[in-house]
Design a protein around this motif. Structure first.
Motif, mmCIF file in Angstrom:
data_model
loop_
_atom_site.group_PDB
_atom_site.id
_atom_site.type_symbol
_atom_site.label_atom_id
_atom_site.label_comp_id
_atom_site.label_asym_id
_atom_site.label_seq_id
_atom_site.Cartn_x
_atom_site.Cartn_y
_atom_site.Cartn_z
ATOM 1 N N LEU A 87 4.250 -16.354 2.904
ATOM 2 C CA LEU A 87 3.683 -15.624 1.777
ATOM 3 C C LEU A 87 3.936 -14.141 1.972
ATOM 4 C CD1 LEU A 87 0.242 -17.470 1.632
ATOM 5 C CD2 LEU A 87 2.203 -17.830 0.121
ATOM 6 N N LEU A 88 4.150 -13.413 0.875
ATOM 7 C CA LEU A 88 4.389 -11.974 0.944
ATOM 8 C C LEU A 88 3.384 -11.247 0.067
ATOM 9 C CD1 LEU A 88 6.228 -9.612 1.910
ATOM 10 C CD2 LEU A 88 7.464 -9.912 -0.239
ATOM 11 N N VAL A 89 2.595 -10.375 0.693
ATOM 12 C CA VAL A 89 1.743 -9.448 -0.057
ATOM 13 C C VAL A 89 2.609 -8.216 -0.253
ATOM 14 C CG1 VAL A 89 -0.387 -8.118 -0.076
ATOM 15 C CG2 VAL A 89 -0.354 -10.377 0.992
ATOM 16 N N PRO A 90 2.969 -7.875 -1.508
ATOM 17 C CA PRO A 90 3.963 -6.826 -1.741
ATOM 18 C C PRO A 90 3.537 -5.430 -1.331
ATOM 19 C CG PRO A 90 3.049 -7.594 -3.813
ATOM 20 C CD PRO A 90 2.513 -8.498 -2.747
ATOM 21 N N VAL A 91 2.238 -5.179 -1.267
ATOM 22 C CA VAL A 91 1.800 -3.864 -0.810
ATOM 23 C C VAL A 91 0.367 -3.948 -0.285
ATOM 24 C CG1 VAL A 91 1.020 -3.072 -3.095
ATOM 25 C CG2 VAL A 91 1.669 -1.385 -1.382
ATOM 26 N N VAL A 92 0.148 -3.358 0.888
ATOM 27 C CA VAL A 92 -1.188 -3.108 1.414
ATOM 28 C C VAL A 92 -1.203 -1.628 1.769
ATOM 29 C CG1 VAL A 92 -1.684 -5.448 2.216
ATOM 30 C CG2 VAL A 92 -0.561 -3.858 3.748
ATOM 31 N N GLN A 150 -5.716 12.690 -8.857
ATOM 32 C CA GLN A 150 -7.057 13.063 -9.330
ATOM 33 C C GLN A 150 -8.163 12.643 -8.367
ATOM 34 O OE1 GLN A 150 -7.252 11.451 -13.297
ATOM 35 N NE2 GLN A 150 -5.640 12.801 -14.040
ATOM 36 N N GLY A 151 -7.929 12.801 -7.069
ATOM 37 C CA GLY A 151 -8.966 12.534 -6.082
ATOM 38 C C GLY A 151 -9.199 11.071 -5.754
ATOM 39 N N SER A 152 -8.365 10.181 -6.235
ATOM 40 C CA SER A 152 -8.545 8.753 -5.943
ATOM 41 C C SER A 152 -8.128 8.457 -4.502
ATOM 42 C CB SER A 152 -7.725 7.901 -6.918
ATOM 43 O OG SER A 152 -6.353 8.227 -6.827
ATOM 44 N N PHE A 153 -8.704 7.387 -3.932
ATOM 45 C CA PHE A 153 -8.317 6.922 -2.595
ATOM 46 C C PHE A 153 -8.276 5.401 -2.636
ATOM 47 C CE2 PHE A 153 -8.679 5.645 1.787
ATOM 48 C CZ PHE A 153 -7.781 6.507 2.390
ATOM 49 N N PHE A 154 -7.084 4.846 -2.488
ATOM 50 C CA PHE A 154 -6.862 3.412 -2.641
ATOM 51 C C PHE A 154 -6.845 2.696 -1.300
ATOM 52 C CE2 PHE A 154 -5.217 5.148 -6.556
ATOM 53 C CZ PHE A 154 -5.628 4.214 -7.493
ATOM 54 N N THR A 155 -7.474 1.523 -1.261
ATOM 55 C CA THR A 155 -7.403 0.608 -0.126
ATOM 56 C C THR A 155 -7.134 -0.793 -0.671
ATOM 57 O OG1 THR A 155 -9.793 0.247 -0.166
ATOM 58 C CG2 THR A 155 -8.972 1.936 1.356
ATOM 59 N N THR A 156 -6.688 -1.675 0.204
ATOM 60 C CA THR A 156 -6.395 -3.053 -0.195
ATOM 61 C C THR A 156 -7.338 -4.011 0.505
ATOM 62 O OG1 THR A 156 -4.062 -2.524 -0.555
ATOM 63 C CG2 THR A 156 -4.623 -4.852 -0.300
ATOM 64 N N GLU A 157 -7.985 -4.844 -0.301
ATOM 65 C CA GLU A 157 -8.843 -5.929 0.179
ATOM 66 C C GLU A 157 -8.011 -7.211 0.154
ATOM 67 O OE1 GLU A 157 -12.963 -6.688 -1.585
ATOM 68 O OE2 GLU A 157 -11.708 -8.214 -2.556
ATOM 69 N N LEU A 158 -8.181 -8.074 1.159
ATOM 70 C CA LEU A 158 -7.466 -9.347 1.201
ATOM 71 C C LEU A 158 -8.445 -10.506 1.252
ATOM 72 C CD1 LEU A 158 -4.738 -8.513 3.886
ATOM 73 C CD2 LEU A 158 -4.401 -8.676 1.409
ATOM 74 N N SER A 159 -8.201 -11.531 0.439
ATOM 75 C CA SER A 159 -8.985 -12.772 0.486
ATOM 76 C C SER A 159 -8.053 -13.914 0.873
ATOM 77 C CB SER A 159 -9.625 -13.074 -0.866
ATOM 78 O OG SER A 159 -10.612 -12.117 -1.161
ATOM 79 N N SER A 207 5.944 1.242 5.393
ATOM 80 C CA SER A 207 6.856 2.068 4.611
ATOM 81 C C SER A 207 6.446 3.530 4.697
ATOM 82 C CB SER A 207 6.859 1.631 3.139
ATOM 83 O OG SER A 207 7.471 0.385 3.003
ATOM 84 N N SER A 208 5.173 3.767 4.993
ATOM 85 C CA SER A 208 4.641 5.116 5.119
ATOM 86 C C SER A 208 3.532 5.108 6.162
ATOM 87 C CB SER A 208 4.086 5.577 3.765
ATOM 88 O OG SER A 208 3.473 6.834 3.871
ATOM 89 N N GLY A 209 3.558 6.056 7.074
ATOM 90 C CA GLY A 209 2.488 6.198 8.044
ATOM 91 C C GLY A 209 2.726 5.525 9.376
ATOM 92 N N GLY A 210 3.741 4.673 9.481
ATOM 93 C CA GLY A 210 4.051 4.018 10.744
ATOM 94 C C GLY A 210 3.134 2.856 11.058
ATOM 95 N N GLY A 211 3.388 2.211 12.184
ATOM 96 C CA GLY A 211 2.520 1.149 12.658
ATOM 97 C C GLY A 211 2.985 -0.258 12.402
ATOM 98 N N SER A 212 4.266 -0.492 12.166
ATOM 99 C CA SER A 212 4.755 -1.862 11.968
ATOM 100 C C SER A 212 4.428 -2.710 13.181
ATOM 101 C CB SER A 212 6.265 -1.866 11.749
ATOM 102 O OG SER A 212 6.603 -1.208 10.555
ATOM 103 N N GLY A 213 4.108 -3.985 12.937
ATOM 104 C CA GLY A 213 3.821 -4.881 14.048
ATOM 105 C C GLY A 213 3.319 -6.224 13.568
ATOM 106 N N SER A 222 -5.411 7.506 12.143
ATOM 107 C CA SER A 222 -5.572 8.334 10.940
ATOM 108 C C SER A 222 -4.214 8.545 10.278
ATOM 109 C CB SER A 222 -6.209 9.683 11.291
ATOM 110 O OG SER A 222 -5.361 10.409 12.158
ATOM 111 N N GLY A 223 -4.250 8.788 8.992
ATOM 112 C CA GLY A 223 -3.036 9.020 8.220
ATOM 113 C C GLY A 223 -3.074 8.277 6.903
ATOM 114 N N ARG A 224 -1.954 8.325 6.228
ATOM 115 C CA ARG A 224 -1.765 7.640 4.948
ATOM 116 C C ARG A 224 -0.844 6.451 5.214
ATOM 117 N NH1 ARG A 224 0.972 11.050 1.014
ATOM 118 N NH2 ARG A 224 -0.111 9.808 -0.539
ATOM 119 N N PHE A 225 -1.275 5.264 4.819
ATOM 120 C CA PHE A 225 -0.531 4.057 5.184
ATOM 121 C C PHE A 225 -0.185 3.220 3.963
ATOM 122 C CE2 PHE A 225 -3.373 5.233 8.617
ATOM 123 C CZ PHE A 225 -2.440 5.495 9.615
ATOM 124 N N LEU A 226 1.054 2.727 3.958
ATOM 125 C CA LEU A 226 1.529 1.834 2.904
ATOM 126 C C LEU A 226 2.580 0.936 3.528
ATOM 127 C CD1 LEU A 226 2.393 2.657 -0.708
ATOM 128 C CD2 LEU A 226 4.083 1.512 0.685
#
Length: 193
Positions: free
Chosen positions: A6-11, A18-27, A45-51, A82-86
């Protein structure tokens, strides 16, 4: 047995306009009478940390994690503190039969009334496109904005892309194209009109 990956296309965990801050919830849902082992492969794709990491999902159970990036970090994926992750998330399922485990992602930001965003299912790798795709109705105006994201669902091959854009307006039609840089396995790229 092993089911179709299965592929989740973006987390993600990052700020927006406009001051928004997005996170991804998984079920995660296991409809099987067999416990599932989930091998998780996060490709940054952004922020590092592949694994990679693994976790179990008991039979006939559903579990929800409110912040996918924090959860992956807690499982040992080397995402910085810390950082911005995608990134993208590939889930290899073993145990249940194909189709008995489902994953739903919800990417949202806080708003005064609660949370706003979108939900989307993880796609089986057999359901991904491998031919030309047409996306009609994209727009960019003062009130509407279309973004297009491309994800390489392969676990081992680069995707080579040619993007062709045709623009219609009341007075003219224009067409242009470009060869995009190769997109590595599990890679994510977003285009803004």
């Amino acid at each position: 047995g092993a089911s179709t990956p299965l592929l989740v296309p973006v987390v993600l965990s990052l700020d927006g306009l406009q001051g928004s801050f997005f996170t991804t919830e998984l079920s995660f849902t296991n409809r099987s009478t067999t416990s599932a082992t989930l091998k998780l492969t996060y490709t940054a794709s952004s922020g590092g940390g592949s694994g990679t990491a693994s976790t179990a999902l008991p039979a006939r159970r559903q579990t929800t994690v409110p912040d996918a990036i924090s959860w992956l970090r807690s499982l040992g994926v080397p995402i910085p503190e810390s950082g911005r992750f995608l990134g993208t998330l590939r889930i290899d399922v073993s145990g249940p039969q194909p189709g008995e485990v489902a994953v739903t992602a919800r990417t949202t930001t806080p708003v005064p009334e609660g949370r706003a965003g979108l939900a989307y299912p993880a796609s089986p790798s057999t359901g991904l496109f491998d031919t030309a795709v047409t996306l009609p109705g994209l727009r960019s105006s003062a009130s509407d904005r279309s973004n297009v994201a491309i994800v390489n669902g392969s676990a081992s091959k680069d995707a080579r892309l040619k993007v062709v854009v045709t623009s219609w307006s009341p007075v003219a039609v224009a067409t242009g194209s470009f060869e995009a840089d190769p997109l590595g396995p599990g890679g994510f790229r977003q285009y803004t009109l």
